[in-house]
Design a protein around this motif. Structure first.
Motif, mmCIF file in Angstrom:
data_model
loop_
_atom_site.group_PDB
_atom_site.id
_atom_site.type_symbol
_atom_site.label_atom_id
_atom_site.label_comp_id
_atom_site.label_asym_id
_atom_site.label_seq_id
_atom_site.Cartn_x
_atom_site.Cartn_y
_atom_site.Cartn_z
ATOM 1 N N THR A 16 0.825 -1.203 0.000
ATOM 2 C CA THR A 16 0.000 0.000 0.000
ATOM 3 C C THR A 16 0.862 1.256 0.000
ATOM 4 O OG1 THR A 16 -1.773 -1.154 1.170
ATOM 5 C CG2 THR A 16 -1.816 1.251 1.232
ATOM 6 N N HIS A 17 1.898 1.268 0.851
ATOM 7 C CA HIS A 17 2.784 2.431 0.905
ATOM 8 C C HIS A 17 3.512 2.624 -0.426
ATOM 9 C CE1 HIS A 17 2.793 3.536 5.277
ATOM 10 N NE2 HIS A 17 2.068 2.448 5.257
ATOM 11 N N GLU A 18 3.943 1.525 -1.021
ATOM 12 C CA GLU A 18 4.624 1.629 -2.313
ATOM 13 C C GLU A 18 3.672 2.181 -3.373
ATOM 14 O OE1 GLU A 18 6.726 -1.172 -5.675
ATOM 15 O OE2 GLU A 18 6.731 -1.878 -3.613
ATOM 16 N N ALA A 19 2.444 1.688 -3.360
ATOM 17 C CA ALA A 19 1.453 2.170 -4.328
ATOM 18 C C ALA A 19 1.176 3.650 -4.116
ATOM 19 C CB ALA A 19 0.167 1.364 -4.216
ATOM 20 N N GLN A 20 1.026 4.058 -2.868
ATOM 21 C CA GLN A 20 0.775 5.465 -2.593
ATOM 22 C C GLN A 20 1.959 6.327 -3.039
ATOM 23 O OE1 GLN A 20 -0.125 5.196 1.576
ATOM 24 N NE2 GLN A 20 -2.322 5.203 1.214
ATOM 25 N N GLY A 21 3.171 5.833 -2.807
ATOM 26 C CA GLY A 21 4.357 6.562 -3.261
ATOM 27 C C GLY A 21 4.401 6.698 -4.764
ATOM 28 N N GLU A 36 -4.056 8.957 -16.635
ATOM 29 C CA GLU A 36 -5.179 9.367 -15.809
ATOM 30 C C GLU A 36 -5.079 8.625 -14.488
ATOM 31 O OE1 GLU A 36 -7.609 11.635 -16.423
ATOM 32 O OE2 GLU A 36 -6.472 12.137 -18.225
ATOM 33 N N ARG A 37 -5.610 9.210 -13.448
ATOM 34 C CA ARG A 37 -5.500 8.614 -12.116
ATOM 35 C C ARG A 37 -6.051 7.192 -12.078
ATOM 36 N NH1 ARG A 37 -6.964 12.539 -7.489
ATOM 37 N NH2 ARG A 37 -4.914 13.308 -8.040
ATOM 38 N N ASN A 38 -7.201 6.959 -12.687
ATOM 39 C CA ASN A 38 -7.775 5.612 -12.680
ATOM 40 C C ASN A 38 -6.917 4.631 -13.475
ATOM 41 O OD1 ASN A 38 -8.466 6.757 -15.138
ATOM 42 N ND2 ASN A 38 -10.467 5.749 -15.218
ATOM 43 N N GLU A 39 -6.280 5.106 -14.546
ATOM 44 C CA GLU A 39 -5.381 4.247 -15.326
ATOM 45 C C GLU A 39 -4.136 3.893 -14.514
ATOM 46 O OE1 GLU A 39 -6.093 5.632 -19.919
ATOM 47 O OE2 GLU A 39 -4.834 6.894 -18.644
ATOM 48 N N ASP A 63 -6.000 -6.521 -2.806
ATOM 49 C CA ASP A 63 -7.282 -6.070 -3.329
ATOM 50 C C ASP A 63 -7.940 -5.080 -2.378
ATOM 51 O OD1 ASP A 63 -7.060 -7.556 -5.653
ATOM 52 O OD2 ASP A 63 -8.225 -9.245 -4.866
ATOM 53 N N SER A 64 -7.884 -5.383 -1.091
ATOM 54 C CA SER A 64 -8.467 -4.493 -0.088
ATOM 55 C C SER A 64 -7.775 -3.127 -0.101
ATOM 56 C CB SER A 64 -8.358 -5.132 1.294
ATOM 57 O OG SER A 64 -8.829 -4.254 2.282
ATOM 58 N N ALA A 65 -6.461 -3.128 -0.177
ATOM 59 C CA ALA A 65 -5.712 -1.872 -0.192
ATOM 60 C C ALA A 65 -6.085 -1.034 -1.416
ATOM 61 C CB ALA A 65 -4.212 -2.154 -0.168
ATOM 62 N N PHE A 66 -6.166 -1.664 -2.578
ATOM 63 C CA PHE A 66 -6.500 -0.922 -3.785
ATOM 64 C C PHE A 66 -7.976 -0.511 -3.811
ATOM 65 C CE2 PHE A 66 -2.408 -2.397 -5.304
ATOM 66 C CZ PHE A 66 -1.947 -1.250 -5.916
ATOM 67 N N ASN A 67 -8.839 -1.304 -3.208
ATOM 68 C CA ASN A 67 -10.236 -0.877 -3.103
ATOM 69 C C ASN A 67 -10.340 0.379 -2.243
ATOM 70 O OD1 ASN A 67 -11.099 -2.988 -4.698
ATOM 71 N ND2 ASN A 67 -11.626 -4.309 -2.991
ATOM 72 N N ASP A 68 -9.523 0.440 -1.173
ATOM 73 C CA ASP A 68 -9.492 1.631 -0.337
ATOM 74 C C ASP A 68 -8.958 2.831 -1.131
ATOM 75 O OD1 ASP A 68 -10.465 0.165 1.774
ATOM 76 O OD2 ASP A 68 -8.518 -0.054 2.775
ATOM 77 N N LEU A 69 -7.919 2.610 -1.919
ATOM 78 C CA LEU A 69 -7.391 3.691 -2.750
ATOM 79 C C LEU A 69 -8.422 4.156 -3.769
ATOM 80 C CD1 LEU A 69 -3.739 2.502 -3.429
ATOM 81 C CD2 LEU A 69 -4.444 4.523 -2.146
ATOM 82 N N ASP A 70 -9.150 3.210 -4.354
ATOM 83 C CA ASP A 70 -10.211 3.577 -5.306
ATOM 84 C C ASP A 70 -11.264 4.450 -4.630
ATOM 85 O OD1 ASP A 70 -9.070 2.228 -7.446
ATOM 86 O OD2 ASP A 70 -10.239 0.391 -7.112
ATOM 87 N N ALA A 71 -11.591 4.110 -3.391
ATOM 88 C CA ALA A 71 -12.600 4.885 -2.660
ATOM 89 C C ALA A 71 -12.107 6.301 -2.356
ATOM 90 C CB ALA A 71 -12.961 4.172 -1.362
ATOM 91 N N ILE A 72 -10.804 6.449 -2.106
ATOM 92 C CA ILE A 72 -10.233 7.756 -1.782
ATOM 93 C C ILE A 72 -10.105 8.614 -3.034
ATOM 94 C CG2 ILE A 72 -8.140 8.935 -1.013
ATOM 95 C CD1 ILE A 72 -7.683 6.521 0.859
ATOM 96 N N TYR A 73 -9.628 8.013 -4.110
ATOM 97 C CA TYR A 73 -9.386 8.758 -5.340
ATOM 98 C C TYR A 73 -10.530 8.562 -6.292
ATOM 99 C CZ TYR A 73 -4.704 9.434 -3.554
ATOM 100 O OH TYR A 73 -3.632 9.775 -2.791
#
Length: 73
Positions: A16-21, A36-39, A63-73
């Motif tokens: 998750t931290h790596e993805a956020q970075g 694009e952000r979604n891409e 999957d959970s981490a990216f679902n959370d990121l999808d919800a934020i962005y």
């Protein structure tokens, strides 16, 4: 089992931290060269998922981490 659960959570947090970075790096680049952000999130999810196949039961955390990121962005 408890140790594995903690190890899996740590892996999920690291991913998750790596993805956020990476998202931060991508969004700070000039707009004409960025996805694009979604891409970008889709690309990162696919990259993380390709690595996580080597870790038993870790896909759910990714999957959970990216679902959370999808919800934020």
């Amino acid at each position: 089992m408890h140790t594995n659960s903690l190890a899996e959570r740590k892996i999920s947090i690291n991913i998750t931290h790596e993805a956020q970075g990476r998202i931060q790096n991508i969004t700070s680049q000039p707009t004409d060269t960025t996805l694009e952000r979604n891409e970008a999130l889709q690309w990162l999810r696919q990259a993380a998922t390709s690595y996580v196949v080597f870790i038993p039961r870790a896909k759910g955390y990714v999957d959970s981490a990216f679902n959370d990121l999808d919800a934020i962005y």
